[in-house]
Design an enzyme around this catalytic site. Structure first.
Site, PDB file in Angstrom:
ATOM      1  N   ASP A 125       0.823  -1.214   0.000  1.00 45.00           N
ATOM      2  CA  ASP A 125       0.000   0.000   0.000  1.00 45.00           C
ATOM      3  C   ASP A 125       0.855   1.261   0.000  1.00 45.00           C
ATOM      4  OD1 ASP A 125      -2.461  -1.118  -0.172  1.00 45.00           O
ATOM      5  OD2 ASP A 125      -3.099  -0.693   1.879  1.00 45.00           O
ATOM      6  N   ASP A 184       3.629  -9.116   9.510  1.00 39.30           N
ATOM      7  CA  ASP A 184       3.836  -7.695   9.266  1.00 39.30           C
ATOM      8  C   ASP A 184       5.226  -7.491   8.667  1.00 39.30           C
ATOM      9  OD1 ASP A 184       1.360  -6.994  10.108  1.00 39.30           O
ATOM     10  OD2 ASP A 184       1.968  -6.202  12.064  1.00 39.30           O
ATOM     11  N   ASP A 186       7.959  -6.122   9.467  1.00 39.09           N
ATOM     12  CA  ASP A 186       9.201  -6.257  10.238  1.00 39.09           C
ATOM     13  C   ASP A 186       9.352  -7.637  10.863  1.00 39.09           C
ATOM     14  OD1 ASP A 186       6.938  -5.411  11.793  1.00 39.09           O
ATOM     15  OD2 ASP A 186       8.275  -5.170  13.509  1.00 39.09           O
ATOM     16  N   ASP A 278      -7.563  -7.363  13.734  1.00 39.56           N
ATOM     17  CA  ASP A 278      -7.151  -8.695  14.153  1.00 39.56           C
ATOM     18  C   ASP A 278      -7.986  -9.213  15.317  1.00 39.56           C
ATOM     19  OD1 ASP A 278      -6.133  -6.770  15.861  1.00 39.56           O
ATOM     20  OD2 ASP A 278      -4.032  -7.222  15.423  1.00 39.56           O
TER      21      ASP A 278
END
Length: 522
Positions: A125, A184, A186, A278
């Site tokens: 994105d 994610d 990282d 989530d």
């Protein structure tokens, strides 16, 4: 003379008004607030003790996920070949992740799993064209090595992360997948991640989610990251473990987990109505009767926010979202008929009310507002068990999760009280659905950026505007606590001034921006 007499008379009138209103109004109000805060403290205390007892029994009885559920390693089948392995989708949502995109993509492409039974989906994105190009080139580089990797973009950021994940599930190739693992930008899973999680889903059709633990690669970067490690270690070692072992329910952490796609779809898929998509999905799946498993000995490396600005934004989202979700789903949970009464009680009271609302409010309101204010009103007494014993026990129970940081407990208390200001504000924003209720600011990841910039030769002097580092809320609370401490030391009898001075210093340090690391922009 007349003006002086007038001033004295006015002062006397103000003093008289204070005396007349103090007893019937302020004292009565403060007594009620103290009772409410003590009740919330007891709620939090009972919750912490309960979870502590459960953890002790789990350790003594040796109850581990592999003993509670069927788990068999996936074996190669000569006749079926790789078709004996389920098809797995890996989703990596990202947004302008210049510093870490290579780490997450590389780790995902390094997962041990038959190449023709895995699809890696990078959901980019990014709004920065340069970063977008770098991510796309990285995907092409891995694709040239034979990795089945898809680079997916969209023309808007509607729904933020939830919107990206939802859009990613619409692609036709996803229909052939049985499970989806989410990481994610990282996060760096170990190569055996799928071999350790997928067997739970294959052998137990009632399980919808397998969640791994987070391992922090930069916990020693600064004092603030050490404080975060203490809080999150308790969350994973105690809260997630207790929820998984007792009610087969806990909040999905949004990453480092594997979902059964059929369960995800049955629960209604991803929704962007709150900033905790989530948790929203986890609660809805649980209400459908699905079970979750937390595997505490499976750790996935990731990065903690090391700048105060990034951490404040993250904590706003993590505090506002659950409160807002609780408001939206409380009635739905109560009316649900697929889960037991005890599980509904656990989700509403323990998971949401005590941990997501009471814990934030009582920390700030009681210890940073009510307790300091009592120094001005000697008629209001806070019992020692409420002011000292209960918070001390709660603190020790929290600190057990990170034994190596026990010597930092005092700093952790002061830091958590500072952060409770923002968490309380965010909680009320979520409950009232006020201005910033749907604010989503992606947590800044630095990767090796800090090392690179600090290690550069002859760095240019960076000029920082004072306004960028000043935080007026913290400074205001710090000034109030300092004033309370001075009054208590000079006129009070409570002897709270040592705590008040220390806590005011913590607020001042945060208020002037001397928390976390600072990354030069030039």
């Amino acid at each position: 003379m007349e003006s002086q007499d007038g001033t004295i008379a006015l002062t006397g009138q103000i003093g008289l008004i204070w005396k007349l209103t103090k007893a019937p109004l302020l004292v009565s109000f403060l007594k009620v607030v103290v009772v409410v805060c003590l009740a919330m403290s007891v709620m939090l205390f009972v919750e912490r003790v309960y979870m502590g007892i459960v953890i002790v029994f789990l350790r003594l009885l040796g109850r581990k996920p592999k003993k509670m559920y069927k788990w068999e390693a996936i074996k190669d089948d000569v006749e079926l070949g790789n078709s004996s392995y389920p098809m797995v989708l890996i989703q990596i949502p990202m947004y302008n992740e210049k510093e870490v995109y290579q780490l997450s993509i590389g780790a995902a492409c390094g997962l041990s799993w038959p190449a023709d039974r895995i699809i890696i989906q990078v959901l980019d994105d990014s709004t920065d064209r340069a970063i977008k190009s770098m991510v796309e080139q990285e995907c092409k580089r891995w694709a040239s090595k034979g990795i089945n990797i898809k680079y997916e973009i969209r023309d808007n950021r509607n729904g933020y992360k939830a919107g990206a994940l939802k859009e990613g599930m619409k692609h036709s190739y996803v229909n052939q997948c049985d499970y989806v693992a989410i990481f994610d930008a990282d996060f760096q899973p170990e190569p055996d991640f799928l071999y350790r999680t997928i067997p739970f889903l294959i052998n137990n059709p009632e399980i919808a989610l397998v969640q791994a633990r987070w391992k922090f690669v930069n916990s020693d970067e600064c004092l603030m990251t050490r404080m975060q490690e203490m809080s999150l270690d308790y969350h994973f070692i105690v809260e997630q473990e207790v929820g998984s072992s007792t009610y087969a329910f806990f909040g999905f952490n949004g990453t480092a987990g594997v979902w059964r796609i059929s369960a995800l779809n049955e629960a209604g898929g991803w929704k962007d109505r709150t900033t905790v998509e989530d948790m929203d999905l986890a609660v809805r799946a649980s209400l459908k009767g699905w079970k979750f498993v937390y595997v505490g000995n499976l750790k996935v490396k990731n990065e903690l926010p090391s700048t105060f600005k990034a951490y404040r934004y993250q904590q706003h989202r993590w505090s506002c979202g659950p409160a807002n979700l609780f408001k939206k789903m409380a009635i739905e949970i109560i009316r649900n008929r697929k889960v037991s009464l005890w599980k509904k009680f656990y989700v509403i009271y323990s998971f949401f009310f005590v941990r997501k609302i009471v814990a934030h409010i009582v920390t700030f309101v009681f210890y940073c507002v009510v307790l300091p204010t009592t120094v001005f009103v000697p008629e209001v007494q806070v019992p020692k068990w409420g002011a000292v014993y209960i918070p001390s026990i709660i603190t020790l129970l929290n600190a057990v999760g990170t034994p190596r940081s026990l010597h930092l407990v005092m700093f952790w208390i002061l830091f958590e009280n500072v952060m409770s200001l923002h968490r309380t504000k965010a909680t009320f924003i979520g409950l009232l659905e006020a201005g910033r209720v749907n604010e989503w600011v992606v947590t800044e990841k630095l990767g090796d950026a800090l090392k690179a910039k600090s290690g550069a030769k002859a760095p240019k002097r960076t000029h920082i505007r004072m306004g960028e580092r000043l935080h007026l809320l913290e400074l205001g609370v710090g000034a109030y606590l300092f004033f309370c401490g001075c009054y208590d030391m000079g006129f009070g009898k409570n002897r709270y001034f040592i705590f008040l001075f220390l806590q005011s210093m913590a607020f001042f340090i945060a208020g002037f921006g001397y928390v976390g690391t600072f990354v030069p922009t030039s």
